[in-house]
Scaffold this motif. Structure first.
Motif, PDB file in Angstrom:
ATOM      1  N   SER A  86       0.828  -1.199   0.000  1.00  0.00           N
ATOM      2  CA  SER A  86       0.000   0.000   0.000  1.00  0.00           C
ATOM      3  C   SER A  86       0.868   1.258   0.000  1.00  0.00           C
ATOM      4  O   SER A  86       0.570   2.228  -0.704  1.00  0.00           O
ATOM      5  CB  SER A  86      -0.912  -0.001   1.231  1.00  0.00           C
ATOM      6  OG  SER A  86      -1.594   1.227   1.341  1.00  0.00           O
ATOM      7  N   GLY A  87       1.950   1.241   0.789  1.00  0.00           N
ATOM      8  CA  GLY A  87       2.851   2.384   0.818  1.00  0.00           C
ATOM      9  C   GLY A  87       3.502   2.635  -0.526  1.00  0.00           C
ATOM     10  O   GLY A  87       3.618   3.782  -0.979  1.00  0.00           O
ATOM     11  N   SER A  90       0.691   4.163  -2.775  1.00  0.00           N
ATOM     12  CA  SER A  90       0.268   5.526  -2.438  1.00  0.00           C
ATOM     13  C   SER A  90       1.367   6.556  -2.682  1.00  0.00           C
ATOM     14  O   SER A  90       1.071   7.722  -2.965  1.00  0.00           O
ATOM     15  CB  SER A  90      -0.198   5.587  -0.981  1.00  0.00           C
ATOM     16  OG  SER A  90       0.854   5.241  -0.104  1.00  0.00           O
ATOM     17  N   TYR A  91       2.641   6.115  -2.598  1.00  0.00           N
ATOM     18  CA  TYR A  91       3.743   7.050  -2.840  1.00  0.00           C
ATOM     19  C   TYR A  91       4.310   6.946  -4.260  1.00  0.00           C
ATOM     20  O   TYR A  91       5.329   7.557  -4.567  1.00  0.00           O
ATOM     21  CB  TYR A  91       4.853   6.819  -1.819  1.00  0.00           C
ATOM     22  CG  TYR A  91       4.479   7.270  -0.431  1.00  0.00           C
ATOM     23  CD1 TYR A  91       4.405   8.626  -0.116  1.00  0.00           C
ATOM     24  CD2 TYR A  91       4.180   6.347   0.553  1.00  0.00           C
ATOM     25  CE1 TYR A  91       4.045   9.042   1.156  1.00  0.00           C
ATOM     26  CE2 TYR A  91       3.819   6.751   1.825  1.00  0.00           C
ATOM     27  CZ  TYR A  91       3.751   8.102   2.134  1.00  0.00           C
ATOM     28  OH  TYR A  91       3.387   8.502   3.390  1.00  0.00           O
ATOM     29  N   VAL A 165      -5.285  -2.724  -3.069  1.00  0.00           N
ATOM     30  CA  VAL A 165      -4.901  -1.361  -2.681  1.00  0.00           C
ATOM     31  C   VAL A 165      -4.748  -0.456  -3.902  1.00  0.00           C
ATOM     32  O   VAL A 165      -4.717   0.768  -3.758  1.00  0.00           O
ATOM     33  CB  VAL A 165      -3.587  -1.343  -1.851  1.00  0.00           C
ATOM     34  CG1 VAL A 165      -3.719  -2.182  -0.601  1.00  0.00           C
ATOM     35  CG2 VAL A 165      -2.397  -1.778  -2.675  1.00  0.00           C
ATOM     36  N   TYR A 166      -4.659  -1.030  -5.092  1.00  0.00           N
ATOM     37  CA  TYR A 166      -4.617  -0.204  -6.293  1.00  0.00           C
ATOM     38  C   TYR A 166      -5.941   0.530  -6.475  1.00  0.00           C
ATOM     39  O   TYR A 166      -6.008   1.540  -7.172  1.00  0.00           O
ATOM     40  CB  TYR A 166      -4.312  -1.049  -7.519  1.00  0.00           C
ATOM     41  CG  TYR A 166      -2.887  -1.548  -7.556  1.00  0.00           C
ATOM     42  CD1 TYR A 166      -1.881  -0.782  -8.148  1.00  0.00           C
ATOM     43  CD2 TYR A 166      -2.535  -2.779  -7.006  1.00  0.00           C
ATOM     44  CE1 TYR A 166      -0.574  -1.229  -8.182  1.00  0.00           C
ATOM     45  CE2 TYR A 166      -1.226  -3.231  -7.040  1.00  0.00           C
ATOM     46  CZ  TYR A 166      -0.251  -2.459  -7.631  1.00  0.00           C
ATOM     47  OH  TYR A 166       1.049  -2.902  -7.661  1.00  0.00           O
ATOM     48  N   THR A 168      -8.220   0.876  -3.489  1.00  0.00           N
ATOM     49  CA  THR A 168      -8.517   1.540  -2.219  1.00  0.00           C
ATOM     50  C   THR A 168      -7.439   2.537  -1.806  1.00  0.00           C
ATOM     51  O   THR A 168      -7.703   3.461  -1.037  1.00  0.00           O
ATOM     52  CB  THR A 168      -8.662   0.505  -1.092  1.00  0.00           C
ATOM     53  OG1 THR A 168      -7.409  -0.173  -0.879  1.00  0.00           O
ATOM     54  CG2 THR A 168      -9.732  -0.522  -1.423  1.00  0.00           C
ATOM     55  N   VAL A 169      -6.183   2.341  -2.292  1.00  0.00           N
ATOM     56  CA  VAL A 169      -5.000   3.149  -1.964  1.00  0.00           C
ATOM     57  C   VAL A 169      -4.639   3.004  -0.477  1.00  0.00           C
ATOM     58  O   VAL A 169      -3.560   2.572  -0.123  1.00  0.00           O
ATOM     59  CB  VAL A 169      -5.161   4.633  -2.348  1.00  0.00           C
ATOM     60  CG1 VAL A 169      -3.881   5.402  -2.007  1.00  0.00           C
ATOM     61  CG2 VAL A 169      -5.476   4.760  -3.836  1.00  0.00           C
ATOM     62  N   LYS A 170      -5.540   3.386   0.415  1.00  0.00           N
ATOM     63  CA  LYS A 170      -5.311   3.233   1.843  1.00  0.00           C
ATOM     64  C   LYS A 170      -5.587   1.779   2.262  1.00  0.00           C
ATOM     65  O   LYS A 170      -6.568   1.175   1.810  1.00  0.00           O
ATOM     66  CB  LYS A 170      -6.193   4.187   2.648  1.00  0.00           C
ATOM     67  CG  LYS A 170      -5.890   5.659   2.391  1.00  0.00           C
ATOM     68  CD  LYS A 170      -4.475   6.013   2.813  1.00  0.00           C
ATOM     69  CE  LYS A 170      -4.187   7.486   2.611  1.00  0.00           C
ATOM     70  NZ  LYS A 170      -2.795   7.845   3.006  1.00  0.00           N
ATOM     71  N   TYR A 256      -3.822   1.387 -12.880  1.00  0.00           N
ATOM     72  CA  TYR A 256      -2.908   2.138 -12.025  1.00  0.00           C
ATOM     73  C   TYR A 256      -2.387   3.408 -12.684  1.00  0.00           C
ATOM     74  O   TYR A 256      -1.987   3.421 -13.844  1.00  0.00           O
ATOM     75  CB  TYR A 256      -1.728   1.244 -11.638  1.00  0.00           C
ATOM     76  CG  TYR A 256      -0.676   1.976 -10.818  1.00  0.00           C
ATOM     77  CD1 TYR A 256      -0.948   2.410  -9.530  1.00  0.00           C
ATOM     78  CD2 TYR A 256       0.584   2.228 -11.360  1.00  0.00           C
ATOM     79  CE1 TYR A 256       0.010   3.073  -8.782  1.00  0.00           C
ATOM     80  CE2 TYR A 256       1.555   2.898 -10.616  1.00  0.00           C
ATOM     81  CZ  TYR A 256       1.256   3.315  -9.327  1.00  0.00           C
ATOM     82  OH  TYR A 256       2.194   3.967  -8.586  1.00  0.00           O
ATOM     83  N   ALA A 259       0.611   7.745  -7.980  1.00  0.00           N
ATOM     84  CA  ALA A 259      -0.021   8.688  -7.064  1.00  0.00           C
ATOM     85  C   ALA A 259       0.994   9.592  -6.390  1.00  0.00           C
ATOM     86  O   ALA A 259       0.621  10.509  -5.682  1.00  0.00           O
ATOM     87  CB  ALA A 259      -0.825   7.927  -6.002  1.00  0.00           C
ATOM     88  N   GLY A 260       2.259   9.303  -6.572  1.00  0.00           N
ATOM     89  CA  GLY A 260       3.272  10.103  -5.889  1.00  0.00           C
ATOM     90  C   GLY A 260       4.357  10.543  -6.847  1.00  0.00           C
ATOM     91  O   GLY A 260       4.169  10.586  -8.047  1.00  0.00           O
TER      92      GLY A 260
END
Length: 261
Positions: A86-87, A90-91, A165-166, A168-170, A256, A259-260
Motif C-alpha cells: 500500500s505504501g 500511495s507514494y 490497494v490499487y 482503495t489506496v489506503k 494504475y 499517485a506520488g
C-alpha cells in the motif's frame, strides 16, 4: 542472478525484523503467551470442567491445538506485506520496481520469507515439546512440512489481498479484513469441529485455514485422510490464487496511475 537477489532480499528482510528487538519480545512473549493463557483458562474452567471430550478433542489436545495455532498466527502474518505494498502504491514507488531485474512479486516474496524466519522458532518449539512429552513423530513431521506450505499460501493470500490497494489506496480496510479472516476463518479462534454443522464446510475449505488451523489440526490429530484433504486444498488454492494474481496484474496495468513522485 535471481538466486543472489533472493539471498540479499531474504537477508534484508531478516535483519529488518531482528534489529527491532522490542517487537520481537512483544511478539514472542506477550502476543503469543497471553492469548494462550487466556485460552487455557477459558477451556479448562468453562468448557472442559470434567476433562470430557468436546468436539472430538480432549483438553490436552485443545491446549496443543491453541499452542500451535497461536504460534502459526505469528508466523503466517500478511499484515506487513499488505501495508508495504500500500505504501509503494500511495507514494508512487511501483514504477521504480518495474525497472529492476527482478519482478515485484519476487521482491515481495523474498522479503516476506526473510521477515518470517525468526517466527519459525515458536511452532518448531511446539513440535519439539510434542516429541519430548508425547513421543509423536507422524504428526510432528507432517506439521513441519506443512509449515512451509502454509507460509507459501499465506504469501499468496496476502499478495492477492494487497492487489486491492490499487483501488482503495489506503490499506485500513484490507488490514482489518486480514486480521479478521486469519483469526476467524484461519482457525485461531476455534477449531473447525466446534463450529455449527451448517458453517463447517466454509470453515474447512477456505484458504485461511491452510495458513493456521490445518497444520495445527494435523499436529494434534494426524491421519492420512486429513493429510490428503490439506494437500488437495493447498494445490487448489495455490493454483487459484496464482491465476487471480496474474489476471489482476493485467487489470492493474490499465487501472494504475502513479499517485506520488
Amino acid at each position: 542472478m535471481n538466486a543472489r537477489a533472493a539471498k540479499s532480499l531474504v537477508k534484508a528482510g531478516f535483519f529488518s525484523v531482528y534489529c527491532d528487538r522490542s517487537m520481537l519480545i512483544v511478539d514472542f512473549f506477550i502476543a503469543t503467551s497471553v492469548p494462550f493463557v487466556i485460552q487455557l483458562l477459558i477451556w479448562s474452567r468453562a468448557v472442559f470442567p470434567a476433562n470430557e471430550l468436546q468436539g472430538g478433542y480432549a483438553l490436552s489436545e485443545i491446549y496443543l491445538y491453541y499452542a500451535a495455532a497461536l504460534a502459526l498466527n505469528r508466523l503466517n502474518n500478511a499484515y506487513d506485506l499488505i501495508a508495504r505494498i500500500s505504501g509503494h502504491v500511495s507514494y508512487g514507488l511501483i514504477e521504480c520496481f518495474q525497472v529492476k531485474p527482478v519482478s515485484y512479486m519476487f521482491y515481495s516474496a523474498a522479503l516476506f520469507v526473510g521477515e518470517s524466519l525468526l517466527y519459525y522458532f515458536p511452532p518448531i518449539m511446539v513440535a519439539v515439546v510434542v516429541v519430548l512429552f508425547k513421543g509423536e513423530m507422524v504428526g510432528v513431521v507432517g506439521f513441519l512440512c506443512l509449515l512451509l506450505l502454509s507460509q507459501g499460501l499465506c504469501f499468496l493470500l496476502g499478495y492477492a489481498m494487497a492487489g486491492f490497494v490499487y483501488w482503495t489506496v489506503k490499506p485500513d480496510a484490507l488490514l482489518s479484513l486480514n486480521v479478521v479472516m486469519f483469526s476467524v476463518a484461519g482457525g485461531t479462534l476455534l477449531p473447525v469441529a466446534f463450529w455449527p454443522d451448517w458453517l463447517q464446510p466454509a470453515m474447512r475449505y477456505n484458504p485461511f485455514r491452510l495458513a493456521i488451523g490445518g497444520p495445527a489440526e494435523f499436529l494434534v490429530k494426524p491421519s492420512i485422510n486429513l493429510a490428503l484433504e490439506l494437500l488437495g486444498l493447498y494445490v487448489f488454492w495455490g493454483v487459484t490464487l496464482l491465476m487471480w494474481i496474474f489476471f489482476a496484474a493485467k487489470v492493474i496495468r490499465v487501472k494504475y496511475g502513479g499517485a506520488g513522485g
